[in-house]
Design a protein around this motif. Structure first.
Motif, mmCIF file in Angstrom:
data_model
loop_
_atom_site.group_PDB
_atom_site.id
_atom_site.type_symbol
_atom_site.label_atom_id
_atom_site.label_comp_id
_atom_site.label_asym_id
_atom_site.label_seq_id
_atom_site.Cartn_x
_atom_site.Cartn_y
_atom_site.Cartn_z
ATOM 1 N N SER A 367 19.609 16.875 -10.048
ATOM 2 C CA SER A 367 20.567 15.765 -9.937
ATOM 3 C C SER A 367 21.561 16.010 -8.802
ATOM 4 N N ALA A 368 22.089 17.265 -8.753
ATOM 5 C CA ALA A 368 23.030 17.575 -7.677
ATOM 6 C C ALA A 368 22.363 17.484 -6.315
ATOM 7 N N LEU A 369 21.105 17.991 -6.259
ATOM 8 C CA LEU A 369 20.386 17.909 -4.991
ATOM 9 C C LEU A 369 20.172 16.451 -4.566
ATOM 10 N N GLN A 370 19.850 15.598 -5.516
ATOM 11 C CA GLN A 370 19.637 14.179 -5.192
ATOM 12 C C GLN A 370 20.931 13.537 -4.702
ATOM 13 N N ARG A 371 22.061 13.882 -5.368
ATOM 14 C CA ARG A 371 23.346 13.348 -4.908
ATOM 15 C C ARG A 371 23.672 13.836 -3.514
ATOM 16 N N ALA A 375 24.279 11.560 -0.236
ATOM 17 C CA ALA A 375 25.504 11.679 0.555
ATOM 18 C C ALA A 375 25.195 11.961 2.020
ATOM 19 N N VAL A 376 24.215 12.871 2.247
ATOM 20 C CA VAL A 376 23.838 13.207 3.628
ATOM 21 C C VAL A 376 23.257 11.975 4.326
ATOM 22 N N ARG A 379 26.013 9.573 5.100
ATOM 23 C CA ARG A 379 26.825 10.075 6.213
ATOM 24 C C ARG A 379 26.112 9.846 7.547
ATOM 25 N N GLN A 380 24.789 10.097 7.537
ATOM 26 C CA GLN A 380 24.031 9.863 8.776
ATOM 27 C C GLN A 380 24.069 8.374 9.147
ATOM 28 N N ASN A 381 23.928 7.501 8.120
ATOM 29 C CA ASN A 381 23.991 6.064 8.402
ATOM 30 C C ASN A 381 25.363 5.673 8.945
ATOM 31 N N TYR A 382 26.425 6.266 8.326
ATOM 32 C CA TYR A 382 27.770 5.987 8.808
ATOM 33 C C TYR A 382 27.945 6.432 10.253
#
Length: 787
Positions: A367-371, A375-376, A379-382
């Motif tokens: 779950s943490a890895l998926q989050r 997020a990554v 961030r790349q899209n941003y």
């Protein structure tokens, strides 16, 4: 009336009293007094009065003669007494006559006063008649002079036509001679070819005849053979009949024997079938047992993993040995296995607990890895969006800078430059008048010139009758509508008219858009920020037409596909301006602008000059709209033919452009000379058809149509047409057009109207067949299934 001769009564004429001398002869004055005047004969009563006075004078003279001769003879006393008595009687009669004459004189005086008034009135009428006669003489002299001029022109035209015909005849004769020579050579060649083919056909026919003769002899031989074969066949048929009879007997015998054999064989077969059925049941039961065993065998083989029987036996031996060894080990160490089994169970329990913790931890980590992955990715899209926005911001900033510079330049140009840049440029480009043909041609010559130029320059062929109608339409209206199927040359004809009257620069084509709803779509608009008027093609064409280079020659503005949108909306300003006779103009802006072009009126309006004709081309399909009645009423409508006639190319009559003044003079002259033809058309419509069309079709017309007839019909007649041709066109395009699609009018009414109208038009002008009227009514009847 002939003069009535009256004969005066002569009372006592030829009567001689006793002792009375012969009556003296009447003088010429008395005879003249008794005879009526030659110029104005009097009534019969006046003649009687004159005769009575003459008789009284005669008797008085006789009495004086008798009194003078009284002393000459005593024996004449009795005659004197008689004469005196006669004199007294005559005197009484004279008194009575005087009283009658007095009354008659009063009556004659009153009659003379009436005659004097009548003479005065007749004198006034005579003076008026003399004035009318003088005017008629002047008119006759003018007509004679014009007739002589027309005769001279006709003779000159006939001479030119004769010369052209002679030249054309010589050219035609040369061409015909060449064609005749070519045709003779071709005929000779064809004759030789045909002779050769005929000889070949003759040989082929001879060969065919020989083959036919051979075929005929062979057919005769075959016929003889067939006769012989037929005889043989008849003999064989008799033999066959005998054989059939013998065979039938043998068959009957064999059928009886076969029936007996079949009966016995059937019994045997039934017995064998029963035995076979029993054996089949036994075999079926054995098969079922074998199938069960086979299934068991297949299951065993499947459980053995597909090993063969030898492998199974070998494996059984190995398993027996291993089983024996395990039994020995189990018997020797049972406690060690139990202890080991307990340890293993504890380890399994601990491992199960550890496994549950690890599974839970693994889920949390996943779950943490998926989050983290989400997020990554976000961030790349941003980052990418930020980079794109920075680039777009830079481009927009650059565009803003460029637009700001343009706006500053435009604002500065608006302050310093022209509000109508294109029109102001035309002031310089078309500021010099161009030469044109100063002479005024005859109307038929102009029509022939138009036909020749359109054929030579535009490659289009039109009949002289169509071009006559176009000229009449130009005299009638400034708005023309050219209708017909797509691709027949409506726009080409409009441009060709400009070429025929001057040059192709005297025409402008304005494509109409389907979204036009407002006059600004046609005229353009003023941008108050830029201080510029964005001129449309229509506005530029209208301005160019009134520049010095074009204002003295006809100019044509073509509205291509005019009915893609409603003309009554975007063209409303022009329609209203065309109805104004005195200096029509169109509004461009609501307030005056700075630095307008020279010909912009008061900085707000543009004129509609007299040299401009508006030509709208129109198709009728699912992409177009219909014209309103008010548009049709203000325009000249021409339905172009589907096919162009085949016409030879001829040289134009004149090379220089035709001036507007010359064209206007032609129209005025035609309307002055042939105005009576238009009056006759109006009288014909009013007398024969106005009330009937109003009652049966609910169609009427007013002063506008009568004005158009007076402008249109004389030009058509002057151009070589006829009154019937002009009336036929106006009936089809202006009056009867409204019956199309009106199903409230019964088909029988239209049928009767067509026959009566065609007959009436033929009586009016037998030289013209009313094709347009007949075709319109026939098409309308055809849509109703009548033809």
């Amino acid at each position: 009336m002939g003069k009535r001769q009256t004969r005066p009564r002569q009372k006592g004429k030829g009567k001689v009293w006793p002792g009375q001398p012969p009556a003296p002869q009447r003088t010429a004055t008395a005879r003249a007094r008794q005879s009526p005047p030659a110029a104005a004969p009097e009534p019969e009563r006046t003649d009687d009065t004159a005769a009575l006075l003459a008789e009284i004078r005669q008797v008085a003279d006789e009495a004086q003669v008798a009194a003078a001769g009284e002393a000459g003879s005593d024996g004449a006393t009795s005659d004197l007494v008689t004469s005196w008595q006669l004199y007294r009687a005559i005197a009484e009669r004279q008194a009575d006559a005087v009283s009658k004459l007095t009354a008659r004189a009063e009556a004659l005086h009153a009659e003379q006063e009436g005659l004097t008034a009548t003479v005065a009135r007749r004198a006034e009428e005579a003076a008026a008649l003399r004035e009318s006669e003088a005017a008629l003489d002047a008119r006759t002299e003018l007509l004679d002079r014009k007739e002589r001029e027309l005769s001279d022109r006709e003779q000159a035209a006939e001479a030119r036509v004769t010369q052209r015909r002679l030249e054309a005849g010589r050219e035609l004769e040369t061409w015909l001679t060449e064609q005749r020579r070519t045709a003779v050579a071709a005929l000779d060649t064809e004759r030789e070819d045909r002779q050769t083919r005929w000889n070949e056909e003759q040989r082929r026919l001879a060969d065919t005849q020989t083959a036919l003769d051979q075929r005929e002899s062979e057919l005769a031989r075959r016929e003889r053979d067939l006769r012989s074969a037929r005889l043989r066949l008849e003999d064989e048929r008799e033999d066959i009949d005998h054989l059939k009879a013998a065979l039938q007997e043998q068959q009957a015998t064999r059928a009886e024997r076969f029936e007996r054999d079949v009966t016995s064989r059937t019994g045997q077969l039934l017995q064998e079938r029963e035995e076979n059925r029993n054996r089949l049941a036994a075999v079926t039961e054995g098969n079922e047992r074998l199938s069960a065993r086979l299934n068991e065998y297949d299951g065993a083989l499947a459980s053995l993993g597909g090993m063969t029987l030898e492998q199974v036996v070998e494996r059984l031996s190995e398993l027996r040995a291993e089983n024996a060894r395990l039994l020995e080990e189990n018997a020797s160490a049972p406690r060690a296995d139990a202890q080991l089994l307990g340890q293993l169970r504890q380890q399994v329990t601990q491992l199960a607990a550890d496994n549950e913790e690890l599974v839970q931890e693994r889920g949390e980590l996943e779950s943490a890895l998926q989050r983290d992955r989400i997020a990554v990715s976000e961030r790349q899209n941003y980052v990418e969006a930020n980079n794109w926005l920075r680039a777009a911001n830079g481009q927009l900033q650059q565009l803003l800078n460029e637009e700001a510079a343009k706006l500053r330049t435009t604002a500065q140009a608006g302050k310093e430059g022209h509000a109508f840049p294109a029109c102001s440029a035309m002031d310089q480009e078309y500021g010099t008048p161009q030469p044109f043909d100063a002479r005024t041609p005859d109307m038929p010559e102009l029509v022939s010139h138009m036909q020749a130029v359109i054929r030579q320059k535009a490659g289009l062929s039109y009949r002289l009758s169509d071009l006559r109608l176009v000229l009449g339409g130009m005299a009638m209206s400034r708005l023309h509508l050219f209708q017909g199927i797509s691709g027949i040359g409506k726009t080409g004809l409009a441009r060709a008219l400009a070429i025929a009257f001057g040059s192709d620069s005297s025409a402008a084509v304005v494509p109409v858009q389907a979204g036009w709803r407002d006059p600004q779509d046609l005229m353009g608009y003023y941008n108050s920020f830029d201080r510029l008027f964005y001129e449309s093609e229509f506005t530029k064409a209208l301005y160019r037409a009134q520049c010095p280079a074009f204002r003295d020659r006809p100019f044509f503005i073509v509205l291509d596909e005019m009915n893609l949108s409603h003309p009554e909306q975007y063209f409303s300003g022009v329609l209203s301006a065309l109805a104004i006779k005195d200096q029509p103009r169109l509004a461009l802006t609501t307030a005056p602008v700075r630095n307008p072009a020279k010909l912009i009126i008061d900085g707000t309006h543009i004129a509609v000059p007299d040299n401009v004709w508006f030509i709208g081309t129109a198709n009728h399909d699912e992409t177009t709209v219909g014209f309103a009645d008010k548009t049709y009423d203000r325009s000249f409508v021409l339905e172009l033919p589907w096919r162009h006639p085949e016409l030879p190319e001829t040289a134009p009559a004149f090379s220089e452009p035709l001036g507007l003044q010359g064209l206007s003079q032609l129209f005025d002259k035609a309307q002055a000379v042939y105005g009576a033809q238009a009056d006759g058309i109006i009288e014909f419509l009013d007398t024969h058809w106005r009330s009937r069309m109003a009652d049966e079709l609910r169609i009427g017309w007013g002063n506008r149509l009568e004005t158009q007839i007076k402008q249109f019909a004389p030009v058509v007649v002057a151009a070589g047409g006829s009154p019937g041709e002009a009336l036929d066109h106006l009936l089809a395009t202006r009056i009867l057009r409204s019956v199309q699609g009106r199903y409230d009018i019964h088909a029988d009414t239209l049928d009767t109207l067509r026959d009566d109208l065609v007959e009436s038009l033929t009586r009016l002008d037998s030289a013209h067949e009313p094709e347009a009227t007949r075709r319109l009514l026939d098409d309308e009847l055809r849509t109703r299934g009548r033809q």
